[in-house]
Design an enzyme around this catalytic site. Structure first.
Site, PDB file in Angstrom:
ATOM      1  N   HIS A 103       0.779  -1.231   0.033  1.00  0.00           N
ATOM      2  CA  HIS A 103      -0.080   0.076  -0.039  1.00  0.00           C
ATOM      3  C   HIS A 103       0.850   1.141  -0.080  1.00  0.00           C
ATOM      4  O   HIS A 103       2.105   1.135   0.488  1.00  0.00           O
ATOM      5  CB  HIS A 103      -1.034   0.167   1.191  1.00  0.00           C
ATOM      6  N   HIS A 105       0.745   5.242   1.151  1.00  0.00           N
ATOM      7  CA  HIS A 105       0.111   6.261   1.974  1.00  0.00           C
ATOM      8  C   HIS A 105       0.086   7.740   1.235  1.00  0.00           C
ATOM      9  O   HIS A 105       1.289   7.876   0.734  1.00  0.00           O
ATOM     10  CB  HIS A 105       0.842   6.461   3.490  1.00  0.00           C
TER      11      HIS A 105
HETATM   12  P1  5GP Z   1       2.019   0.214   7.402  1.00  0.00           P
HETATM   13  O1  5GP Z   1       1.760  -1.189   7.340  1.00  0.00           O
HETATM   14  O2  5GP Z   1       2.521   1.105   5.963  1.00  0.00           O
HETATM   15  O3  5GP Z   1       2.843   0.785   8.660  1.00  0.00           O
HETATM   16  O4  5GP Z   1       0.603   1.207   7.596  1.00  0.00           O
HETATM   17  C1  5GP Z   1      -0.727   0.367   7.586  1.00  0.00           C
HETATM   18  C2  5GP Z   1      -1.643   1.474   7.868  1.00  0.00           C
HETATM   19  O5  5GP Z   1      -3.068   0.866   7.907  1.00  0.00           O
HETATM   20  C3  5GP Z   1      -1.499   2.293   9.031  1.00  0.00           C
HETATM   21  O6  5GP Z   1      -1.479   3.745   8.860  1.00  0.00           O
HETATM   22  C4  5GP Z   1      -2.995   1.986   9.902  1.00  0.00           C
HETATM   23  O7  5GP Z   1      -3.293   3.208  10.460  1.00  0.00           O
HETATM   24  C5  5GP Z   1      -3.662   1.601   8.773  1.00  0.00           C
HETATM   25  N1  5GP Z   1      -4.782   0.557   9.155  1.00  0.00           N
HETATM   26  C6  5GP Z   1      -4.548  -0.460   9.878  1.00  0.00           C
HETATM   27  N2  5GP Z   1      -5.724  -1.206  10.247  1.00  0.00           N
HETATM   28  C7  5GP Z   1      -6.554  -0.478   9.373  1.00  0.00           C
HETATM   29  C8  5GP Z   1      -7.990  -1.012   9.133  1.00  0.00           C
HETATM   30  O8  5GP Z   1      -8.550  -2.026   9.631  1.00  0.00           O
HETATM   31  N3  5GP Z   1      -8.645   0.079   8.192  1.00  0.00           N
HETATM   32  C9  5GP Z   1      -7.942   0.888   7.881  1.00  0.00           C
HETATM   33  N4  5GP Z   1      -8.771   1.984   6.979  1.00  0.00           N
HETATM   34  N5  5GP Z   1      -6.747   1.595   8.080  1.00  0.00           N
HETATM   35  C10 5GP Z   1      -6.093   0.418   8.860  1.00  0.00           C
END
Ligand code: 5GP
Length: 139
Positions: A103, A105
């Site tokens: 993903h 951001h």
């Molecule tokens: P990363 O894996 O790049 O560190 O970030 C994962 C992102 O997913 C985080 O910013 C977190 O806030 C977001 N996130 C985690 N669980 C959920 C969820 O159930 N729904 C949504 N919409 N975002 C999520």
């Protein structure tokens, strides 16, 4: 690299098993609000095709994804009336990744405004819906 886990949170969102606040979707990509935003309007852009990190994504998936990131970034900047955009993409725990489905951001930024810290607190749902509506309207 570990195998793709089809039970990660974003895979469940893609299958409709968990809800999300959607801003954009096409045949290959889904964009939705980050539930714990680092700034108002923080949006996630994910491929529908399974990929754990940027390393195991097929080139054609990546090329479509980055174009969708650009489209969403333009809408986030315009819809949130931001001065700039921060794009982040993390790979594996050591790289800061928490959800193991590739993903990007897309985070709107305003002059002089720092990112909110990661508190683990979920944002107000009505606020997320309002931000999503502003972004969707700018698409
Ligand atoms: P990363 O894996 O790049 O560190 O970030 C994962 C992102 O997913 C985080 O910013 C977190 O806030 C977001 N996130 C985690 N669980 C959920 C969820 O159930 N729904 C949504 N919409 N975002 C999520």
């Amino acid at each position: 690299m570990p195998a793709y886990d089809p039970d990660n949170i974003f895979a469940k969102i893609l299958r409709g098993e968990l809800p999300c606040i959607k801003v954009y979707e096409d045949a290959a990509v889904l964009a939705f609000m980050d539930i714990m935003p680092r700034a108002d309007g923080h949006t996630l852009v994910i491929p529908k095709a399974p990929a754990r990190t940027i390393e195991d994504a097929a080139p054609e998936v990546l090329s479509g994804l980055i174009v969708a990131v650009q489209k969403v970034a333009r809408a986030v900047k315009s819809g949130m009336k931001a001065d700039g955009i921060t794009i982040q993409q993390f790979n594996e725990s050591a790289g800061g990744q928490v959800v193991f489905h590739l993903h990007f951001h897309v985070i709107p930024r305003w002059d002089g405004v720092a990112l909110k810290p990661h508190t683990g607190a979920m944002a107000d749902k009505d606020a997320l819906i309002e931000h999503a509506a502003r972004i969707e309207a700018a698409l």
